[in-house]
Design a protein around this motif. Structure first.
Motif, PDB file in Angstrom:
ATOM      1  N   HIS A 150       8.397  -4.512  -0.157  1.00 17.69           N
ATOM      2  CA  HIS A 150       9.373  -4.053   0.831  1.00 17.69           C
ATOM      3  C   HIS A 150      10.729  -4.702   0.531  1.00 17.69           C
TER       4      HIS A 150
ATOM      5  N   PRO B 108      11.058  -1.388   4.849  1.00 11.60           N
ATOM      6  CA  PRO B 108       9.692  -0.892   4.612  1.00 11.60           C
ATOM      7  C   PRO B 108       9.657   0.340   3.717  1.00 11.60           C
TER       8      PRO B 108
ATOM      9  N   GLU C 256       0.007  -4.769   0.055  1.00  7.64           N
ATOM     10  CA  GLU C 256       1.441  -4.864   0.337  1.00  7.64           C
ATOM     11  C   GLU C 256       2.001  -6.227  -0.058  1.00  7.64           C
TER      12      GLU C 256
ATOM     13  N   ALA D 284       4.618  -8.059   1.143  1.00  8.45           N
ATOM     14  CA  ALA D 284       5.510  -8.090   2.306  1.00  8.45           C
ATOM     15  C   ALA D 284       6.293  -9.395   2.358  1.00  8.45           C
TER      16      ALA D 284
ATOM     17  N   SER E 274       9.574  -9.211   4.265  1.00 11.61           N
ATOM     18  CA  SER E 274       9.680  -8.293   5.404  1.00 11.61           C
ATOM     19  C   SER E 274       9.089  -8.803   6.712  1.00 11.61           C
TER      20      SER E 274
ATOM     21  N   TYR F 109       7.253  -0.523  10.351  1.00 14.12           N
ATOM     22  CA  TYR F 109       7.167   0.862   9.875  1.00 14.12           C
ATOM     23  C   TYR F 109       6.567   1.701  10.996  1.00 14.12           C
TER      24      TYR F 109
ATOM     25  N   THR G 116       5.004  -4.424   8.958  1.00 15.78           N
ATOM     26  CA  THR G 116       4.634  -4.369   7.544  1.00 15.78           C
ATOM     27  C   THR G 116       3.582  -5.432   7.247  1.00 15.78           C
TER      28      THR G 116
END
Length: 383
Positions: free
Chosen positions: A161, A166, A185, A187, A190, A195, A200
């Protein structure tokens, strides 16, 4: 727009003539108190109340069913990939436009990246580009998805991200289902990004957060594995604590494990930082709006959150009209004591990933030569 205009704006915004960093941590709460409490207790390593408290706070904030603290974000991503079943020799689809830690985690597992283009909507992995690459280069067979040329299994898809914006998760999840791939992910950037109303890092069985010193909150160094359910979380905790079976005095470990535990000292800092997270997010959105207004009507485009998401605006970014104007702004702002940075070099340009498989990276290459990150430390709203 002239670099001098940006310098003047940033200095007015931060109200200082001193050097202005890209993103500095803020310690304006209970950080000192909690860290001192840890020192006085002598529980500074992996045992102590702050580790459990920090994990619980992240669970509550993100909505993850289980969060497992680790020593850094790369360790969190390594753990997430390992638990998701990625093995040596596997291929993993990710973006070439990412921080190197995404690919370092793969490298040290013996897995290899496939670089696919990013989306204009998010600057993160593009679902259409992933599906197009797979349609041309992959086939579904018994046991999974395999690369036609190399015969290796393509095991997972790892979107990052970018700057906290996202990626298009619904579409990526559909592609993963279509091709029998596992979503993991990254992330790291983030925390505080949502999202379609959901945080996220909560869309895959395992994902990774980072609390490095330049992130929206910091533990000095640290990361977190977000897990989709309690059973996965228990296994993640077990594996990251050397896979030791609890016993009053015996040392018995029932599977290979990692010593990736976050020290209590770092978690104490994280607990104090979490108390200010909502304010930091508000202040960063306020700063992003000021930047947006600055660039309205200019030849520089401010990177906005995707319409389907709410971003933490971890790092504010602009897209310049060309490489020349980008370089001029970078040179003049840094010379004036205002730190700005280009985006990362694309991963396939680095020596250790030069031979990696890849699809068309047309938009990644366009963005690579035009993006500038601007100072993004939270600022207090004007009264």
């Amino acid at each position: 727009m002239q670099a001098s205009t940006i310098v003047e704006f940033v200095r007015d915004t931060y109200r200082t003539n001193d050097f202005i960093p890209l993103h500095a941590p803020a310690f304006d709460g209970n950080e000192k108190q909690y860290v001192m409490e840890t020192l006085e207790s002598t529980f500074v390593s992996s045992v102590g109340k702050f580790v459990d408290d920090f994990e619980c706070q992240i669970e509550k904030f993100t909505g993850a069913n289980k969060a497992v603290a680790t020593v850094n974000g790369t360790a969190a991503l390594h753990t997430a990939l390992y638990l998701a079943g990625v093995k040596a020799g596997d291929l993993v689809i990710t973006q070439a436009l990412t921080f190197v830690a995404t690919c370092n985690a793969l490298y040290h597992m013996g897995a290899q990246p496939i670089f696919v283009d990013i989306s204009p909507a998010s600057l993160g992995l593009c679902p259409k580009a992933v599906d197009a690459y797979l349609s041309e280069n992959a086939e579904l067979k018994e046991g999974g998805c395999f690369h036609k040329q190399t015969k290796q299994q393509i095991k997972a898809v790892v979107p990052m991200h970018t700057f906290g914006h996202p990626v298009e998760l619904d579409e990526l999840i559909d592609v993963c289902h279509k091709w029998n791939l596992t979503l993991v992910e990254d992330a790291a950037e983030s925390l505080g990004s949502f999202y379609k109303g959901k945080h996220t890092g909560t869309f895959s069985d395992y994902s990774a957060l980072s609390f490095n010193g330049n992130k929206i909150i910091t533990t000095g160094g640290g990361g977190m594995v977000l897990c989709k359910n309690e059973d996965l979380g228990r296994h993640a905790k077990h594996v990251t604590t050397t896979a030791k079976i609890p016993h009053p005095y015996e040392f018995y470990h029932d599977e290979p494990g990692f010593n990736y535990r976050m020290p209590n000292l770092n978690a104490a800092l994280g607990c104090a930082q979490m108390e200010s997270l909502h304010r930091y997010l508000e202040e960063k959105r306020y700063l992003a709006e000021k930047y947006r207004q600055l660039f309205v009507g200019s030849d520089i485009n401010f990177v906005l959150e995707p319409e389907y998401a709410q971003s933490n605006y971890w790092l504010n970014a602009v897209i310049c009209p060309d490489v020349k104007s980008r370089d001029e702004i970078l040179e003049k702002t840094n010379a004036a004591g205002v730190m700005t940075r280009p985006i990362w070099k694309l991963m396939h340009r680095l020596p250790m990933f030069r031979q990696a498989l890849r699809g068309s990276l047309e938009f990644s290459e366009f963005i690579e030569g035009r993006v500038i990150n601007l100072p993004s430390s939270p600022i207090k709203k004007e009264e």
